[in-house]
Write a protein that holds these residues in place. Structure first.
Motif, PDB file in Angstrom:
ATOM      1  N   LYS A 122      -1.362   1.566  11.412  1.00  0.00           N
ATOM      2  CA  LYS A 122      -2.101   2.069  10.251  1.00  0.00           C
ATOM      3  C   LYS A 122      -3.077   1.018   9.722  1.00  0.00           C
ATOM      4  CE  LYS A 122       1.335   5.452   8.954  1.00  0.00           C
ATOM      5  NZ  LYS A 122       2.140   6.024   7.924  1.00  0.00           N
ATOM      6  N   SER A 148      -6.197  -1.704   5.609  1.00  0.00           N
ATOM      7  CA  SER A 148      -5.065  -0.784   5.632  1.00  0.00           C
ATOM      8  C   SER A 148      -5.572   0.654   5.618  1.00  0.00           C
ATOM      9  CB  SER A 148      -4.181  -1.018   4.395  1.00  0.00           C
ATOM     10  OG  SER A 148      -3.208  -0.012   4.300  1.00  0.00           O
ATOM     11  N   VAL A 193      -3.549   3.094   4.607  1.00  0.00           N
ATOM     12  CA  VAL A 193      -2.579   3.766   3.744  1.00  0.00           C
ATOM     13  C   VAL A 193      -3.223   3.977   2.378  1.00  0.00           C
ATOM     14  CG1 VAL A 193      -0.313   3.596   2.666  1.00  0.00           C
ATOM     15  CG2 VAL A 193      -0.656   2.729   4.978  1.00  0.00           C
ATOM     16  N   CYS A 194      -3.348   5.235   1.976  1.00  0.00           N
ATOM     17  CA  CYS A 194      -3.960   5.577   0.696  1.00  0.00           C
ATOM     18  C   CYS A 194      -3.115   5.012  -0.444  1.00  0.00           C
ATOM     19  CB  CYS A 194      -4.079   7.093   0.551  1.00  0.00           C
ATOM     20  SG  CYS A 194      -4.830   7.610  -1.000  1.00  0.00           S
ATOM     21  N   GLN A 195      -3.779   4.445  -1.436  1.00  0.00           N
ATOM     22  CA  GLN A 195      -3.078   3.817  -2.551  1.00  0.00           C
ATOM     23  C   GLN A 195      -2.623   4.823  -3.599  1.00  0.00           C
ATOM     24  OE1 GLN A 195      -2.174   0.522  -2.684  1.00  0.00           O
ATOM     25  NE2 GLN A 195      -2.803   0.737  -0.567  1.00  0.00           N
ATOM     26  N   GLY A 234       0.321   7.207  -0.452  1.00  0.00           N
ATOM     27  CA  GLY A 234       0.743   6.671   0.836  1.00  0.00           C
ATOM     28  C   GLY A 234       0.385   7.483   2.052  1.00  0.00           C
ATOM     29  N   CYS A 235      -0.515   8.438   1.946  1.00  0.00           N
ATOM     30  CA  CYS A 235      -0.958   9.183   3.124  1.00  0.00           C
ATOM     31  C   CYS A 235      -1.832   8.274   3.989  1.00  0.00           C
ATOM     32  CB  CYS A 235      -1.756  10.410   2.701  1.00  0.00           C
ATOM     33  SG  CYS A 235      -0.781  11.624   1.803  1.00  0.00           S
ATOM     34  N   THR A 236      -2.014   8.660   5.243  1.00  0.00           N
ATOM     35  CA  THR A 236      -2.867   7.888   6.142  1.00  0.00           C
ATOM     36  C   THR A 236      -4.293   8.388   6.013  1.00  0.00           C
ATOM     37  OG1 THR A 236      -1.022   7.593   7.663  1.00  0.00           O
ATOM     38  CG2 THR A 236      -3.226   7.203   8.536  1.00  0.00           C
ATOM     39  N   CYS A 241      -8.998  10.444   2.318  1.00  0.00           N
ATOM     40  CA  CYS A 241      -7.580  10.794   2.344  1.00  0.00           C
ATOM     41  C   CYS A 241      -7.459  12.304   2.448  1.00  0.00           C
ATOM     42  CB  CYS A 241      -6.880  10.290   1.078  1.00  0.00           C
ATOM     43  SG  CYS A 241      -5.122  10.717   1.053  1.00  0.00           S
TER      44      CYS A 241
END
Length: 158
Positions: A73, A87, A89-91, A94-96, A106
């Motif tokens: 990721k 990264s 990973v959405c802040q 937490g989705c990719t 996202c």
């Protein structure tokens, strides 16, 4: 007057009951403390993927192109003699995130990020993390996901 010390014939008096109860409580407390102390002899380890991984040589990355490493990721970006690890990973939750022409999007809740990982459209409030990149003794580059940085943290290729 003679005292009969034969335990089989002795009755359970209040004094004996309190004494036995005290010794019983002390014994239970000692066993509990021994159990808690004994727990320290087994490690409290959580096994998961390593935070460091090798991404190869800097020459393997094209200037201006985002290259995703899906299993980690992470997206690797190269700008001239600089290399960055962003990264995916959405802040928000937490989705990719997925790379897009304007940066990163996202798919879960619509957050949008620019090419640097800064938030351009919510609901996310925090920029995407950038990870440290370092050179290994073998000459390969290594990303350390345990070291999070602000957007724009590049590794300078020598």
């Amino acid at each position: 007057m003679a005292v009969n010390y034969d335990r089989e014939k002795q009755e359970l008096t209040r004094r004996n009951f309190v004494s036995l109860s005290g010794w019983g409580i002390a014994g239970i407390a000692t066993l509990g403390a021994a159990g808690v102390f004994g727990r320290f002899f087994w490690p409290n380890v959580q096994y998961g993927p390593p935070s460091k991984f090798v991404i190869g040589k800097a020459s393997g990355y094209t200037d201006g192109v985002k290259q995703n490493i899906a299993d980690q990721k992470v997206t690797i970006v190269k700008h001239g003699s600089q290399l960055g690890a962003i990264s995916m990973v959405c802040q928000h939750l937490g989705c990719t995130v997925a790379a897009s022409s304007t940066g990163f999007d996202c798919p879960c809740h619509g957050s949008k990020y620019d090419d640097m990982g800064n938030v351009t459209h919510g609901p996310a409030q925090i920029a995407l993390y950038w990870f440290d990149i370092s050179l290994t003794p073998s000459g390969d580059l290594e990303v350390d996901k345990s070291k999070k940085n602000d957007p724009g943290h590049y590794y300078n290729i020598v």
